[in-house]
Design a protein around this motif. Structure first.
Motif, PDB file in Angstrom:
ATOM      1  N   GLU A   1       5.546 -25.338 102.609  1.00 13.69           N
ATOM      2  CA  GLU A   1       4.500 -25.227 101.600  1.00 13.69           C
ATOM      3  C   GLU A   1       5.106 -25.417 100.212  1.00 13.69           C
ATOM      4  O   GLU A   1       6.261 -25.029  99.976  1.00 13.69           O
ATOM      5  N   HIS A   2       4.303 -25.971  99.312  1.00  7.90           N
ATOM      6  CA  HIS A   2       4.805 -26.302  97.977  1.00  7.90           C
ATOM      7  C   HIS A   2       4.026 -25.550  96.886  1.00  7.90           C
ATOM      8  O   HIS A   2       3.150 -24.747  97.174  1.00  7.90           O
ATOM      9  N   HIS A   3       4.416 -25.829  95.648  1.00  9.14           N
ATOM     10  CA  HIS A   3       3.714 -25.338  94.458  1.00  9.14           C
ATOM     11  C   HIS A   3       3.826 -23.817  94.292  1.00  9.14           C
ATOM     12  O   HIS A   3       2.864 -23.144  93.977  1.00  9.14           O
ATOM     13  N   PHE A   4       5.051 -23.326  94.480  1.00  8.78           N
ATOM     14  CA  PHE A   4       5.302 -21.911  94.224  1.00  8.78           C
ATOM     15  C   PHE A   4       6.062 -21.735  92.912  1.00  8.78           C
ATOM     16  O   PHE A   4       6.753 -22.643  92.440  1.00  8.78           O
ATOM     17  N   ALA A   5       5.928 -20.562  92.335  1.00  6.42           N
ATOM     18  CA  ALA A   5       6.699 -20.174  91.139  1.00  6.42           C
ATOM     19  C   ALA A   5       7.374 -18.847  91.419  1.00  6.42           C
ATOM     20  O   ALA A   5       6.900 -18.050  92.239  1.00  6.42           O
ATOM     21  N   MET A   6       8.486 -18.618  90.739  1.00  4.29           N
ATOM     22  CA  MET A   6       9.188 -17.346  90.831  1.00  4.29           C
ATOM     23  C   MET A   6       9.091 -16.635  89.479  1.00  4.29           C
ATOM     24  O   MET A   6       9.453 -17.209  88.446  1.00  4.29           O
ATOM     25  N   VAL A   7       8.575 -15.420  89.513  1.00  4.97           N
ATOM     26  CA  VAL A   7       8.501 -14.595  88.308  1.00  4.97           C
ATOM     27  C   VAL A   7       9.540 -13.492  88.453  1.00  4.97           C
ATOM     28  O   VAL A   7       9.579 -12.792  89.474  1.00  4.97           O
ATOM     29  N   VAL A   8      10.375 -13.338  87.443  1.00  6.17           N
ATOM     30  CA  VAL A   8      11.507 -12.426  87.540  1.00  6.17           C
ATOM     31  C   VAL A   8      11.454 -11.384  86.432  1.00  6.17           C
ATOM     32  O   VAL A   8      11.348 -11.724  85.250  1.00  6.17           O
ATOM     33  N   LEU A   9      11.522 -10.109  86.828  1.00 12.43           N
ATOM     34  CA  LEU A   9      11.711  -9.004  85.881  1.00 12.43           C
ATOM     35  C   LEU A   9      13.191  -8.693  85.846  1.00 12.43           C
ATOM     36  O   LEU A   9      13.830  -8.574  86.904  1.00 12.43           O
ATOM     37  N   VAL A  10      13.758  -8.546  84.654  1.00 16.47           N
ATOM     38  CA  VAL A  10      15.200  -8.352  84.519  1.00 16.47           C
ATOM     39  C   VAL A  10      15.487  -7.154  83.619  1.00 16.47           C
ATOM     40  O   VAL A  10      14.829  -6.962  82.587  1.00 16.47           O
ATOM     41  N   GLY A  11      16.480  -6.361  84.010  1.00 18.80           N
ATOM     42  CA  GLY A  11      16.889  -5.237  83.174  1.00 18.80           C
ATOM     43  C   GLY A  11      17.918  -4.378  83.876  1.00 18.80           C
ATOM     44  O   GLY A  11      17.743  -4.005  85.041  1.00 18.80           O
ATOM     45  N   GLU A  12      19.018  -4.061  83.176  1.00 20.36           N
ATOM     46  CA  GLU A  12      20.050  -3.206  83.756  1.00 20.36           C
ATOM     47  C   GLU A  12      19.527  -1.806  84.060  1.00 20.36           C
ATOM     48  O   GLU A  12      20.054  -1.108  84.918  1.00 20.36           O
ATOM     49  N   GLY A  13      18.466  -1.381  83.344  1.00 21.12           N
ATOM     50  CA  GLY A  13      17.945  -0.029  83.543  1.00 21.12           C
ATOM     51  C   GLY A  13      16.963   0.090  84.696  1.00 21.12           C
ATOM     52  O   GLY A  13      16.476   1.189  84.995  1.00 21.12           O
ATOM     53  N   MET A  14      16.683  -1.000  85.392  1.00 22.17           N
ATOM     54  CA  MET A  14      15.668  -0.982  86.430  1.00 22.17           C
ATOM     55  C   MET A  14      16.047  -0.109  87.622  1.00 22.17           C
ATOM     56  O   MET A  14      15.191   0.535  88.240  1.00 22.17           O
ATOM     57  N   HIS A  15      17.342  -0.069  87.959  1.00 24.47           N
ATOM     58  CA  HIS A  15      17.740   0.672  89.159  1.00 24.47           C
ATOM     59  C   HIS A  15      17.595   2.184  89.000  1.00 24.47           C
ATOM     60  O   HIS A  15      17.616   2.920  89.973  1.00 24.47           O
ATOM     61  N   ASN A  16      17.436   2.651  87.775  1.00 24.78           N
ATOM     62  CA  ASN A  16      17.239   4.088  87.545  1.00 24.78           C
ATOM     63  C   ASN A  16      15.770   4.449  87.334  1.00 24.78           C
ATOM     64  O   ASN A  16      15.461   5.585  86.977  1.00 24.78           O
TER      65      ASN A  16
END
Length: 456
Positions: free
Chosen positions: A381-396
């Motif tokens: 299947e095609h036409h996908f996007a990846m949305v990424v949340l980023v942050g060093e503080g996320m694991h806490n």
């Protein structure tokens, strides 16, 4: 010592190059200057790199190149005239281009790369000449002369260990070194280009090699923003971020700094600062090994389209030793690299960049999966996007995934995949490309609105 790199828009015209000279001249620590090929001067302009590609194509197709050659020479001549330089430097550039057109073209890709790389190479010669003309002690240095030895991988070369030792000698040069980005040379003396963001990679390699106190990457924005300003109105600026955070955001579509370019600086712990050629007094964004945590666990949100998913299912897949390896071997045989591999006990999805696929490759992959892996089902299947949340503080932070999925559901988008690395620096959501902008806006609102940051 500082190494500074100036991107295409920063060296697109005589006016811009004068700004570059002023920036370099105001700080005596700026000893190594890496330059790109001239970029666009205005929205509808053509980059010099694109002009060079047209020149290469004309040479390969008809052999008639005068029109395309003159378009490139005229662009440099216009810059030289605006800088008050005589025709000598333009003649040098034209002679160089004509020489490259006589190179053996048995390997078409290498021939095209030779011409593309002339954009950076000749611009470095021109800028060094201008620096000297206004009384700055400066010299053009060719990557071959300096010893930038790279792997024999056209279009995706990597600096070899001996390159760093060779390039460390640049510290001893008097005056300012003007160095072209984008390419190096194999051990056999064949020119090889880097991947996208090639001039960024060159700057990072040099900064690592000379153990610079700072690598300044000059572009056309004041800083890195928490989200794409073309999608989100007035996103917040990121003042400090870690190498890992920048790597994740660059991978996910942040065009300010390409992900591969960080590696040399990261390995030698050279801090990186993203700055604006048109507003050099702005602080910019510092990229460092560690930073203090902010109130918001998420430092940035990025989205990138152009993904496809290969779905494979087989009953009792989890009991079958080597299934995943054999599936990935089929992709490797087609020269396809993968991005993510979310899985269940009886199914496995392999997410790849769509540009790597062709209808013929898809057909071969599906056929081999059925014949060699005896799968129950396989399709693409095609036409996908990846949305990424980023942050060093996320694991806490507890409940972050729930907040994100709730925000995505508010715009009616369907989540096709969720993936979180073991480092927990990033959280990836696979969605339909058509929902990308609405999801990005809603996630920004969720994590960066005043009430969200204050925890209200």
């Amino acid at each position: 010592m500082k190494v500074c790199k100036f991107g295409g828009t920063s060296v697109a015209s005589a006016e811009q190059i004068k700004k570059v000279a002023a920036i370099v001249g105001e700080d005596t620590k700026r000893k190594i200057v890496v330059v790109s090929a001239p970029g666009k001067r205005f929205n509808d302009d053509i980059k010099v790199t694109d002009l060079l590609i047209k020149l290469a194509e004309a040479s390969l197709s008809t052999g008639e190149t005068e029109k395309e050659l003159q378009a490139v020479v005229d662009r440099y001549a216009d810059i030289a005239k605006g800088l008050g330089l005589d025709e000598h430097i333009v003649n040098i550039i034209e002679e160089d281009l004509r020489g490259r057109l006589t190179i053996n073209r048995d390997n078409r890709d290498l021939f095209v790369d030779q011409l593309k790389a002339s954009g950076e190479d000749n611009n470095a010669k021109l800028i060094a000449a201008y620096f000297s003309s206004i009384g700055m002690e400066a010299e053009y240095v060719n990557p071959k002369e300096a010893g930038l030895i790279v792997s024999d991988e056209p279009g995706r070369a990597r600096a070899l260990p001996e390159a760093y030792e060779n390039l460390s000698n640049l510290r001893d040069r008097k005056g300012i070194v003007v160095f072209p980005g984008f390419f190096g040379y194999s051990r056999d003396g064949v020119m090889m280009t880097f991947a996208r963001g090639g001039s960024d990679i060159t700057g990072s390699i040099l900064a690592a090699a000379v153990n610079a106190e700072l690598y300044e990457n000059f572009t056309d924005v004041d800083s890195v923003f928490a989200a794409n300003p073309k999608v989100v109105d007035s996103p917040v600026e990121i003042k400090r971020m870690t190498y890992r955070e920048m790597r994740e955001l660059s991978y996910a579509g942040f065009s300010v700094f390409h992900d591969e370019a960080l590696m040399p600086a990261f390995q030698r712990s050279v801090p990186v600062c993203i700055k604006n050629t048109n507003n050099p007094s702005a602080e910019g964004t510092m990229i460092v090994a560690e930073r203090e945590y902010s109130k918001s666990p998420v430092i940035g949100i990025a989205a990138d389209g152009g993904f496809s998913t290969i779905y494979v299912s087989k009953y009792l897949m989890n009991r079958e030793l080597g299934f995943g390896r054999r599936l990935l071997q089929i992709l490797e045989d087609e020269y396809i690299s993968y991005e993510h591999t979310p899985s269940g006990i009886d199914d496995l999805s392999v997410i790849v960049r769509s540009h790597q696929l062709t209808p013929e490759k898809e057909a071969r992959i599906i056929s081999r999966c059925r014949e060699e892996l005896l799968v129950d089902d396989v399709y693409v299947e095609h036409h996908f996007a990846m949305v990424v949340l980023v942050g060093e503080g996320m694991h806490n932070t507890r409940g972050l995934t729930a907040r994100a999925t709730t925000a995505i559901s508010r715009v009616g988008a369907n989540i096709e995949m969720i993936n979180q690395g073991s480092s927990e620096v990033s959280l990836v959501f696979g969605i339909q490309e058509k929902d990308t902008e609405s999801v990005l806006k809603e996630l920004y609102k969720e994590f960066f609105s005043t009430s969200a940051v204050l925890g209200v």
